[in-house]
Design an enzyme around this catalytic site. Structure first.
Site, mmCIF file in Angstrom:
data_model
loop_
_atom_site.group_PDB
_atom_site.id
_atom_site.type_symbol
_atom_site.label_atom_id
_atom_site.label_comp_id
_atom_site.label_asym_id
_atom_site.label_seq_id
_atom_site.Cartn_x
_atom_site.Cartn_y
_atom_site.Cartn_z
ATOM 1 N N LYS A 97 1.061 -1.273 0.151
ATOM 2 C CA LYS A 97 -0.140 -0.033 0.148
ATOM 3 C C LYS A 97 0.896 1.240 -0.078
ATOM 4 O O LYS A 97 1.958 1.170 0.593
ATOM 5 C CB LYS A 97 -0.789 0.065 1.183
ATOM 6 C CG LYS A 97 -2.022 0.803 0.981
ATOM 7 C CD LYS A 97 -3.094 0.293 0.512
ATOM 8 C CE LYS A 97 -4.361 1.160 0.050
ATOM 9 N NZ LYS A 97 -5.644 0.132 -0.203
ATOM 10 N N ASP B 219 -7.200 4.263 -4.575
ATOM 11 C CA ASP B 219 -7.754 4.207 -3.183
ATOM 12 C C ASP B 219 -8.305 5.647 -2.759
ATOM 13 O O ASP B 219 -8.541 6.406 -3.749
ATOM 14 C CB ASP B 219 -6.849 3.748 -1.816
ATOM 15 C CG ASP B 219 -7.400 3.359 -0.705
ATOM 16 O OD1 ASP B 219 -7.878 2.200 -0.727
ATOM 17 O OD2 ASP B 219 -7.538 4.066 0.283
#
Ligand code: NDP
Ligand code: 2IT
Length: 448
Positions: free
Chosen positions: A129, A169
Site C-alpha cells: 500500500k 484508493d
C-alpha cells in the site's frame, strides 16, 4: 480481548513497542492474531518457522519527499510512502491513498490487511500500500498533475509490473492514475502494466471502476443467500459517496435493494424514495462537489451535518464505504436497535473492534472488509493478466469472473470459520483463510 497463547500475547506487545504511535496498525494486527489463536494451536510449525513474526513485519518501507509547485508558484512539500508488506505469493499489490490523514501507520494497516485480502482472491498477488498526505480536494487539475509527477519520479524507482503494482484508493481515481502512468512511462520508456485502474484507452480493464462496489454486493448477496434471504425489498444505507459507495449503490439497487442514504466527510443525505444515482454521479464524478448539493435538486431529500448520524437511519443492510473506524460501538448499537440484519464492509476497517463485537453478539450477518471489498483488487489482478496477454476481456467476462471470485471468497471464509469451530464468524474465517495460503508459501521459501 486478551490472548490465550503467551506467544501471541508477547508478539502483540512487541508489535506495539516496535511500531509506536500507530494505533490503526495495532488494531489490524491484533484482530488477525486473535483469529490465528486456534490455527497456531493446530499448526505449531508456523510459529517454529517464524512465520507469524515475519508476517507482521513489512518486507520494506519506502518514505520520501514529494516537492511540487502550486498554481501560485509556491513550493509545497508532501510526504510519500510505499509499504511493500509481503511478496510471498506474488508481486506487491495495493492502492495509493492521497488524504491529509495519511501517515506511516495508516499505510501499514492498509498494507497489512491487503496481504490477507489479496490471498483470499485466489490470484497471485502479494500485499502493499502507499500514498501521501497530499489533499487533492480543492486543487486544480494542473496541481494534481504536478504532484503526481513528482510522486511518481521517486516511486518509479521501487515499482514495476513484476515487482509492485499500485492502484487507486481514497483520493486516487482515474485522473491520478493517468498522470502517474504518464510519468512512469516517460521516465522508464516502458509501456507496462505497472499500475491498475488505468483508463480504457491505455490498458485499463473494463469493470475495474465498478469492481469494488459490485464485488461488495456479490459477496453480500451470497451471505444473504446462505441465510435464506436476498437484497430484494431491503432498505440499504451506504456511507461515503466515492468510487466504492457509488458502485455499491448501483449494484444493490439492481439487486432489488433501495439505497436511502449516502455521505461524505461533512455530512449525509437521506432520500426515503431511494437515492438518484445519476445525480450523485454527476455531482461526485464529474463536478467533484459536496454531497449536500444533492438536496438542491431533490427537495424530498434531507441533508444532515456530521458523518455518524447516517448509522441512526433505520435499514436492513448497512454498507460502510467511506473510511476506517467510521462505525463505533454506539453507531453499531444504533444499527442493531433499528433492526439491521447484515453489515458488509466496502471500506477498509470501517468498524471498530467494539462495533464488530456488537454485531457478532447480536447475531447479525457481518462481512469483513478483507473479504467483502476484495473485488477491487481481484479485478486489478485481472487487469494485470489482460496486460500480460496484451488482450482485453469484455465487460461481461470480467464481471462474471469477479462474481465467481466473490462467491468463492464467501464460501472459503465460511468454511475456514467452520473448520476452526467458529461457525458463522467471517472475521476469523477471512483472517485464517487469507493467512494459510501466504504462510504456506512463506514456509516453502525458507527464512527470507
Ligand atoms: P474515494 O476517494 O472515491 O471516496 C472516499 C469517500 O469516503 C468520499 O465520500 C469521502 O468523503 C469519504 N471519506 C474519506 N475519508 C473520510 C473521513 N476521514 N471521514 C469521513 N468520510 C471520509 O475513495 P474510495 O471510494 O475508493 O474508497 C473508500 C473506501 O473503500 C476506503 O476505505 C478504501 O480504502 C476502500 N477500498 C477502496 C477500493 C477501491 O478499489 N477504490 C478497494 C477496496 C477498498 P470526502 O469527499 O468528504 O473526503
Ligand atoms: O484496498 C484495496 O483493496 C484497494 N484500494 C484496491 C487495490 C488495488 O490494487 O486494486
Amino acid at each position: 480481548m486478551s490472548f490465550k497463547s503467551a506467544y501471541l500475547s508477547d508478539l502483540m506487545e512487541r508489535v506495539e513497542k516496535r511500531n509506536p504511535g500507530e494505533p490503526e496498525f495495532h488494531q489490524a494486527v491484533r484482530e488477525v492474531l486473535e483469529s490465528l489463536e486456534p490455527v497456531i494451536e493446530a499448526h505449531p510449525e508456523y510459529v517454529e518457522a517464524g512465520i507469524i513474526e515475519s508476517i507482521v513485519e513489512p518486507e520494506r518501507i519506502i518514505k520520501f519527499r514529494v516537492p511540487w509547485v502550486d498554481d501560485n508558484g509556491k513550493v509545497q512539500v508532501n510526504r510519500g510512502f510505499r509499504v511493500q508488506f509481503n511478496s510471498a505469493i506474488g508481486p506487491y499489490k495495493g492502492g495509493l491513498r492521497f488524504h491529509p490523514s495519511v501517515y506511516e501507520g495508516i499505510i501499514k494497516f492498509l498494507g497489512f490487511e491487503q496481504v490477507f485480502k489479496n490471498s483470499l482472491t485466489g490470484l497471485p498477488i502479494g500485499g502493499g500500500k502507499g500514498g501521501s498526505d497530499f489533499d487533492p480536494k480543492g486543487k486544480s487539475d494542473a496541481e494534481v498533475m504536478r504532484f503526481c509527477q513528482s510522486f511518481m519520479t521517486e516511486l518509479s524507482k521501487h515499482i514495476g509490473a513484476d515487482t509492485d503494482v499500485p492502484a487507486g484508493d481514497i483520493g486516487v481515481g482515474g485522473r491520478e492514475i493517468g498522470y502517474l502512468f504518464g510519468q512512469y512511462k516517460r521516465l522508464r520508456n516502458e509501456f507496462t502494466g505497472v499500475l491498475t485502474g488505468k483508463g480504457l484507452s491505455y490498458g485499463g480493464s473494463l469493470a475495474r471502476t465498478e469492481a469494488t462496489g459490485y464485488g461488495l454486493c456479490y459477496f453480500t448477496k451470497e451471505m444473504l443467500k446462505d441465510a435464506g434471504t436476498s437484497f430484494e425489498g431491503k432498505t440499504v444505507v451506504v456511507s461515503g459517496s466515492g468510487n466504492v459507495a457509488i458502485y455499491a449503490t448501483e449494484k444493490a439497487t439492481e439487486l432489488g435493494g433501495k439505497v436511502v442514504a449516502l455521505s461524505d466527510s461533512n455530512g449525509y443525505i437521506y432520500d426515503k424514495d431511494g437515492v438518484d444515482l445519476k445525480a450523485v454521479k454527476q455531482l461526485k464524478e464529474v463536478e467533484r462537489k459536496r454531497i449536500k448539493e444533492y438536496v438542491k435538486d431533490h427537495p424530498n431529500a434531507e441533508y444532515h451535518e456530521g458523518c455518524s448520524g447516517i448509522w441512526t437511519i433505520k435499514c436492513d443492510i448497512a454498507l460502510p464505504c467511506a473510511t476506517q473506524n467510521e462505525i463505533n460501538e454506539e453507531s453499531a448499537k444504533a444499527l442493531v436497535q433499528n433492526g439491521v440484519m447484515a453489515v458488509a464492509e466496502g471500506a477498509n476497517m470501517p468498524s471498530t473492534p467494539e462495533a464488530i463485537a456488537v454485531f457478532q453478539n447480536a447475531g447479525i450477518l457481518f462481512g469483513p472488509a478483507k473479504a467483502a471489498n476484495a473485488g477491487g483488487v481481484a479485478t486489478s489482478a485481472l487487469e494485470m493478466s489482460q496486460n500480460s496477454m496484451r488482450y482485453s476481456w469484455t465487460f461481461e467476462e470480467v464481471d462474471a469472473k469477479l462474481h465467481d471470485i466473490m462467491v468463492n471468497i464467501y464460501h472459503n471464509c465460511a468454511t475456514a470459520a467452520k473448520t476452526y469451530h467458529m461457525d458463522g464468524n467471517l472475521v476469523a474465517g477471512a483472517n485464517i483463510a487469507g493467512f494459510l495460503k501466504v504462510a504456506d508459501a512463506m514456509k516453502w521459501h525458507g527464512v527470507v
